[in-house]
Design an enzyme around this catalytic site. Structure first.
Site, mmCIF file in Angstrom:
data_model
loop_
_atom_site.group_PDB
_atom_site.id
_atom_site.type_symbol
_atom_site.label_atom_id
_atom_site.label_comp_id
_atom_site.label_asym_id
_atom_site.label_seq_id
_atom_site.Cartn_x
_atom_site.Cartn_y
_atom_site.Cartn_z
ATOM 1 N N GLU A 2 0.806 -1.224 0.000
ATOM 2 C CA GLU A 2 0.000 0.000 0.000
ATOM 3 C C GLU A 2 0.830 1.259 0.000
ATOM 4 O O GLU A 2 0.544 2.214 -0.711
ATOM 5 C CB GLU A 2 -0.910 0.065 1.235
ATOM 6 N N HIS B 4 -10.400 -4.892 10.477
ATOM 7 C CA HIS B 4 -11.068 -4.682 9.201
ATOM 8 C C HIS B 4 -12.324 -3.857 9.369
ATOM 9 O O HIS B 4 -13.179 -3.852 8.500
ATOM 10 C CB HIS B 4 -11.404 -6.035 8.561
#
Lengths: 390, 402
Positions: free
Chosen positions: B138, B207
């Site tokens: 990322e 998450h």
């Protein structure tokens, strides 16, 4: 003097006898001179280029002048910092000029360069002016980033210079992005993403390298190895200080970064490689005379003997001076005159920069957003938020 | 010299695919008549609101729900029904078609079609370079997107889950947000960073993160949160066309919302809030998924005799203080319902902002309902209690209106 003649005779032995050179700076010719680099290149998973570099007397004189200018600028920045006209962080590039000048000689303005915070000289090389540089260092409006960036944030869009970044290693993924855009628009140019030996241990570097290699991006990663990451010597920070080999599946080349002709040869070679085969790593073995920044004396982690030793034996400007003198391209006096000229230029730029105005307080809020879609944000408390609905 | 805007917006929202009943009241159709006096003094009458790039905005967009008779204008076509992720894809595809500089990069966006199917089919159409499958890195692919944006491309970086973008925080904060400023305006970063966030169905703590609270202090970026297919498409298009870096927050649980959206092209304003339901007793400010919890609570409240005004703030940075302010001046009571954490969340900033600007108009202290300051637990019962539920909203309004 004896050393000079000894050097000269050593050079004489290895160069072909093209000693046809015009006398005097004014009539420097472009006829080719072939010079051997001081050290051979070492390659990792690639055949290194030849040691013989073609140059010309005009080019050598340009090299000398450019490097002298950069050296002078950095020394002047040193005194300005001590006079408290430059504040904050100031990372000086003297000693490493050959890397930037040699690179410029091998590429054009469509190629992109992105580097970390030691960016003053690279900015000059990409077409920046002394006034813009000094004004930015002193925080004036006429600086290249309007005084809002500072020493670590020099940019020149027209020159293909993308900065100027403070966070170590963060510029390498950006550099891969530049290379991605070049591949996307198919414009046959490359990106040089520069970083230091300290940044070579950053994870994002390897991530970026993986992606560049995966998609054959025209990215050239240049490690300017000055052997110290601020105060930590490279052998104390890296298990494997052979930075050109760290790309593993990506080929690498180790270059003597104090020899401007070697740098030029390597960059030309790398550009050709990158356009055809994807990324390549160049490790420039170089040295900085100053400390990491102006707040670092530079002598707590290395000896003064080491610094003066490098200055005597490997200084890039001295090397070019000797080449020029050996090839009879200019006299000692002419080179000294060039240096005086350069000094005067730098002093004038500083004087002009000192006179230039500070930015207006309203400049605090400009350039936060690009205008065009409505919002003008006037302050952290949003007291004057104006939303112009389209 | 403020821009004066006479603005009547009422929206209908179709909530057909969730278990919420549609409202039986007749909600006014969405009208967009605006008279805008621009900052430079020129007057433009607003049926033809077009942004600078000349897109034809739908002047009479009507989002219709299945069971209502809405008086649609005869000039607008009936529209088509689709799910939120399809709306995002439509917006994305239209922009990619329109501008060859628009490209997408992210994990599994290409061949896989996107983990939430937002980019399905795009790689086949536009090729592997334009819809780029990145490795799991990322920090560096966000950096790559920013570098590409510096040269003039318009990348859209997808975080498979917003929480993963924490790894890219340095790039988003330093390079994305600040480069335009530190380069003195030389470089603009027209990047869009998008991805699903928020509390899902028992996805676990890592998450279920709400990153809007972490990103809101970064200068130079704009943040928007979409909540319906209509505004998802409009905001996606606006974000891509914007020259500023925009972070578009989607919500994991809202991807399957179905709504009828217009056939004509439309682009929404990134800085505007949406009035979901006009009212006069209390202003309820919300965004993203909590909008639906609020609307559900609103039904109960209406039955109890309250008249809440519900505003979906949509623009998380900067806040649309104009719309919010007008509402506060009318109702004098504010309730903020958000999914962010209590500490340092969007609600906290909004509370401070409203207190600062509209203190004189408030009859009661602002109440802010946010998620608890805990990592989101896995157990369903516990997870339900971390986020704000409609019952709590009803109770808060009742207390506020005493």
């Amino acid at each position: 003097m004896a050393q000079l003649t000894h050097r000269a005779s050593a050079l004489h032995k290895s160069i072909p006898a093209v000693l046809f050179a015009a006398r005097g700076l004014a009539t420097a010719s472009t006829s080719p001179i072939t010079v051997e680099t001081s050290l051979p290149f070492t390659g990792h998973k690639i055949d290194p280029p030849s040691r013989s570099v073609e140059t010309s007397s005009q080019e050598l004189l340009t090299f000398f002048r450019d490097m002298a200018l950069m050296r002078r600028m950095e020394i002047a920045a040193d005194s300005l910092y001590k006079a408290k006209l430059i504040r904050g962080f100031c990372h000086l590039y003297d000693g490493q000029e050959a890397v930037c000048v040699g690179m410029e000689a091998a590429i054009n303005k469509k190629d992109c360069i992105i580097t970390a915070y030691r960016d003053h000289c690279i900015f000059l090389g990409r077409g920046g002016t002394l006034l813009e540089a000094f004004a930015e260092l002193m925080g004036r409006k006429s600086g290249c980033s309007k005084g809002k960036g500072g020493s670590m944030h020099f940019y020149k869009k027209e020159g293909g210079f993308y900065g100027g970044h403070g966070i170590v290693g963060a510029q390498v993924p950006l550099g891969c992005g530049l290379a991605f855009a070049q591949k996307y628009s198919k414009d046959e140019s490359v990106t040089f993403a520069m970083y230091g030996d300290g940044a070579a241990n950053q994870g994002q570097l390897f991530e970026a390298l993986n992606m560049a290699a995966l998609w054959d991006l025209p990215a050239i990663l240049v490690c300017e190895n000055n052997h110290y990451g601020m105060g930590t010597a490279e052998w104390r920070a890296a298990k494997s200080p052979a930075y050109y080999k760290r790309g593993d599946y990506v080929p690498g080349l180790k270059v003597d970064g104090m020899d401007v002709l070697a740098v030029k040869q390597a960059c030309k070679f790398a550009k050709e490689h990158a356009l055809k085969n994807g990324p390549i790593i160049l490790e420039m073995d170089t040295y900085r005379y100053h400390g990491h920044s102006m707040s670092d004396p530079g002598s707590t982690y290395r000896t003064r003997d080491e610094i003066s030793g490098v200055r005597q034996e490997r200084d890039p400007i001295e090397r070019v001076r000797k080449l020029i003198l050996t090839h009879d391209i200019a006299t000692e006096k002419e080179l000294k005159d060039t240096e005086k000229e350069v000094r005067k230029e730098v002093d004038e730029a500083i004087a002009q920069a000192k006179e230039s105005p500070m930015p207006d307080p309203s400049e605090l809020f400009t350039n936060v957003y690009v205008k065009g879609l409505g919002t003008e944000s006037f302050g952290a408390d949003r007291k004057e938020l104006r939303t112009v609905l389209p | 010299m403020a821009a004066t805007i006479l603005h009547g917006v009422g929206a209908t929202t179709a909530l057909s695919s969730i278990n919420y009943n549609n409202s039986r009241r007749s909600l006014p159709e969405r009208k967009r008549t605006s008279l805008v006096i621009q900052c430079d003094g020129s007057l433009s009458s607003g049926l033809n609101i077009s942004n600078n790039r000349g897109a034809k905005l739908s002047t009479n967009a009507v989002a219709q729900s299945k069971q209502e008779n809405v008086t649609a204008s005869t000039t607008s076509k009936p529209g088509h029904e689709l799910l939120l992720f399809e709306a995002l894809r439509e917006g994305l595809e239209e922009e990619m078609e329109r501008d060859p500089h628009v490209c997408v990069m992210g994990e599994d966006v290409g061949h896989y079609g996107g983990s939430y199917k937002v980019t399905k089919g795009l790689a086949d159409k536009y090729g592997d370079l334009r819809v780029l499958d990145t490795p799991i890195a990322e920090n560096s692919f966000t950096g790559m997107g920013i570098g590409a944006a510096m040269t003039g491309l318009r990348p859209i970086v997808e975080g498979m889950n917003m929480g993963f973008l924490l790894l890219a925080f340095n790039q988003i904060s330093n390079n994305c947000g600040m480069l335009h400023y530190t380069s003195g305006g030389q470089f603009k970063i027209p990047i869009v960073i998008r991805g699903p966030g928020g509390v899902g169905r028992q996805l676990g703590a890592e998450h279920s993160q709400r990153l809007e609270s972490y990103f809101q202090s970064i200068p130079g970026i704009q943040m928007v949160a979409c909540s319906t297919p209509y505004n998802a498409k409009g905001l996606m298009k606006a974000a891509i066309r914007s020259d500023n870096p925009v972070i578009l927050f989607e919500h994991v649980l809202l991807y399957n919302l179905k709504e009828r959206i217009p056939d004509e092209e439309y682009v929404l304003s990134l800085e505007e809030a949406e009035k979901v339901r006009p009212g006069k007793h209390v202003t309820v400010l919300t965004y993203s998924r909590m909008r639906y919890h609020v609307m559900q609570a609103a039904k109960t409240l209406v039955n109890k005799g309250y008249d809440p005004e519900v505003i979906d703030i949509r623009s998380l940075k900067p806040f649309d203080l104009h719309t919010i302010g007008n509402s506060v001046k009318k109702t004098h009571r504010v309730l903020i319902v958000e999914e962010c954490m209590r500490t340092g969340g969007i609600g906290a900033s909004l509370t401070a902002s409203i207190n600062e600007h509209f203190h004189d108009y408030l009859d009661a202290p602002i109440v802010c309902l946010s998620s608890q300051d805990v990592p989101t637990p896995y157990a369903g019962v516990l997870e339900e209690w971390t986020v704000v539920q409609p019952a709590q909203i009803v109770a808060a309004v009742e207390q506020l209106c005493q």
